[in-house]
Design a protein around this motif. Sequence first.
Motif, mmCIF file in Angstrom:
data_model
loop_
_atom_site.group_PDB
_atom_site.id
_atom_site.type_symbol
_atom_site.label_atom_id
_atom_site.label_comp_id
_atom_site.label_asym_id
_atom_site.label_seq_id
_atom_site.Cartn_x
_atom_site.Cartn_y
_atom_site.Cartn_z
ATOM 1 N N UNK A 1 -5.336 -6.853 0.679
ATOM 2 C CA UNK A 1 -5.519 -5.646 -0.134
ATOM 3 C C UNK A 1 -6.914 -5.639 -0.773
ATOM 4 N N UNK A 2 -7.345 -6.779 -1.285
ATOM 5 C CA UNK A 2 -8.684 -6.848 -1.876
ATOM 6 C C UNK A 2 -9.766 -6.648 -0.819
ATOM 7 N N UNK A 3 -9.566 -7.227 0.354
ATOM 8 C CA UNK A 3 -10.526 -7.038 1.439
ATOM 9 C C UNK A 3 -10.569 -5.574 1.872
ATOM 10 N N UNK A 4 -9.415 -4.944 1.911
ATOM 11 C CA UNK A 4 -9.369 -3.525 2.288
ATOM 12 C C UNK A 4 -10.084 -2.654 1.255
ATOM 13 N N UNK A 5 -9.945 -2.974 -0.022
ATOM 14 C CA UNK A 5 -10.641 -2.181 -1.036
ATOM 15 C C UNK A 5 -12.154 -2.347 -0.926
ATOM 16 N N UNK A 6 -12.601 -3.564 -0.599
ATOM 17 C CA UNK A 6 -14.043 -3.784 -0.433
ATOM 18 C C UNK A 6 -14.551 -3.008 0.782
#
Length: 95
Positions: free
Chosen positions: A10-15
């Motif tokens: 999820x954090x990678x997707x937001x970045x």
Amino acid sequence: MDSEILIVLVLLATVVLRFAMAAGLAYLLVPRGPACPICRADLLPITHGLLSRLLSPLQHAWCLDCGWEGVVRRSRRGDQPRRALIEEVIPRPVE
Ligand SMILES: [Zn+2]
């Protein structure tokens, strides 16, 4: 273990989405070619070989009239220059 992977994804997707949104906004801010954004004259395309192929939606161009140089978006109509509707204003004689 699964929740940690999910959080990382999820954090990678937001970045990734943040970079995609910034790239999309930057693309929209680039003036549309092939007319000069300052004087509306025809632009002379400058090719860079491999860089032109990698960034095919963008084009490095130079204006012969005012000397502006920069990056423009390629037009969807091909490389047809956009002409101004009124090229010269001819004043009427005052009676
Ligand atoms: Zn110009």
